[in-house]
Design a protein around this motif. Structure first.
Motif, PDB file in Angstrom:
ATOM      1  N   VAL A 118       0.827  -1.209   0.000  1.00 29.21           N
ATOM      2  CA  VAL A 118       0.000   0.000   0.000  1.00 29.21           C
ATOM      3  C   VAL A 118       0.858   1.254   0.000  1.00 29.21           C
ATOM      4  CG1 VAL A 118      -1.502   1.377   1.523  1.00 29.21           C
ATOM      5  CG2 VAL A 118      -2.143  -0.959   0.902  1.00 29.21           C
ATOM      6  N   MET A 121       1.633   1.857  -3.490  1.00 31.89           N
ATOM      7  CA  MET A 121       0.421   2.169  -4.280  1.00 31.89           C
ATOM      8  C   MET A 121      -0.001   3.614  -4.055  1.00 31.89           C
ATOM      9  SD  MET A 121      -1.930  -1.231  -3.763  1.00 31.89           S
ATOM     10  CE  MET A 121      -1.462  -2.831  -4.429  1.00 31.89           C
ATOM     11  N   GLY A 127      -4.120   1.507  -6.852  1.00 31.23           N
ATOM     12  CA  GLY A 127      -3.754   0.093  -6.909  1.00 31.23           C
ATOM     13  C   GLY A 127      -4.970  -0.780  -6.638  1.00 31.23           C
ATOM     14  N   ILE A 170      -7.240   3.119  -4.123  1.00 26.94           N
ATOM     15  CA  ILE A 170      -6.794   1.724  -3.961  1.00 26.94           C
ATOM     16  C   ILE A 170      -8.033   0.901  -3.618  1.00 26.94           C
ATOM     17  CG2 ILE A 170      -5.334   0.128  -2.653  1.00 26.94           C
ATOM     18  CD1 ILE A 170      -3.518   2.577  -2.035  1.00 26.94           C
TER      19      ILE A 170
END
Ligand code: NAD
Length: 252
Positions: A118, A121, A127, A170
């Motif tokens: 993460v 991302m 992501g 995300i």
């Protein structure tokens, strides 16, 4: 994510469902990274799929996960596939060490890997995370409480991250596979037959009776859904739990 080639990490991708997922992403043109505890499985995968980048790492070991991310950098897509079956037995019989190992791999492993994925991302502007749970979270599965509890934990992890990470573009979804046609799935049926003193064929028929479509699931079907969930077509799909199980109604 923009139009450049997607990069993907599949945990426990050396064999089984993880390998099928990795192969589906390869066919879709992605740059595929795979980790696994089994170095022989990774070597066999690399021999057949030379484009795959593989890492020997146990997802439950924070240091091994950190070393892997030092090598990879970031990925656009993370598939948290690593999961062990855990102990079988009644709640009084379950050994505490085996309980903790199951949670460590199936839930804390996803935590170790996701937090590192993460970070990258967020820097990249988005992501997709796909967590591999199980259809058994909906039906329950007596004598497998550690496994089902760990996978229910993964559902909470999925739902909460979908909310937390949505503003960062995300997405986070879970796939719930059913009765998988691979050695682990077939071994499950054989063991149940043995425990109940019945033939494998009878036990299989009994299990299929409680699956609406009376079917086994090809691991590649899980891979196909993972590829879709990571694609632009799924750009507004997050926080969802999607079964690939032919309609799992009940498990004994
Ligand atoms: P599997 O038992 O065939 O194992 C796949 C791979 O996981 C192996 O290569 C193994 O070395 C690796 N692995 C095990 N522990 C690891 C760890 N700590 N770190 C990294 N790699 C590790 O499993 P499978 O049947 O392919 O299942 C994959 C996922 O799908 C699991 O999360 C499982 O719970 C879930 N699932 C499986 C079924 C099924 O019927 N097989 C059904 C529903 C859900």
């Amino acid at each position: 994510m923009d139009d450049r080639r997607q990069s993907v990490l599949v945990t426990a991708g050396g064999s089984g469902i993880g390998r099928a997922i990795a192969e589906r992403f390869l066919r879709a043109g992605a740059e595929v990274h795979v980790c696994d505890v089994d170095a022989d499985a990774l070597a066999a995968l690399e021999a057949e799929e030379p484009m795959v980048r593989s890492y020997r790492a146990d997802v439950s070991d924070e240091r091994e996960v950190a070393a892997m991310f030092d090598a990879i950098g970031g990925v656009d897509v993370l598939v948290n596939n690593a999961g062990i079956g855990g102990p079988r037995g009644s709640i009084e019989e379950i050994d505490g060490v085996e309980w903790e190992r199951t949670i460590a791999v199936n839930l804390t492993g996803a935590f170790h890997v996701t937090r590192r994925a993460v970070a990258a991302m967020k820097t990249a502007g988005g992501g997709a995370i796909v967590n591999i749970s199980t259809a058994s979270v909906r039906t329950g599965m007596p004598m497998r409480t550690a496994y089902v509890a760990s996978k229910q934990g993964l559902m909470g992890f999925t739902a909460n991250l979908a909310r937390e990470l949505g503003p960062d573009n995300i997405r986070c979804n879970a796939i719930l596979p059913g009765l998988i046609d691979n050695p682990r799935g077939r071994a499950l049926v054989a063991r149940m037959a043995d425990e109940n003193g019945r033939s494998v064929a009878e036990t299989e028929a009994e299990m299929l009776r409680f699956i609406s479509m009376r079917c086994w699931i090809d691991p590649a079907e899980v891979g196909d859904l993972a590829v879709f969930l990571a694609s632009p077509a799924a750009r507004h799909i997050t926080g969802q739990f999607i079964g690939v199980c032919g309609g799992a109604e009940w498990e004994g």
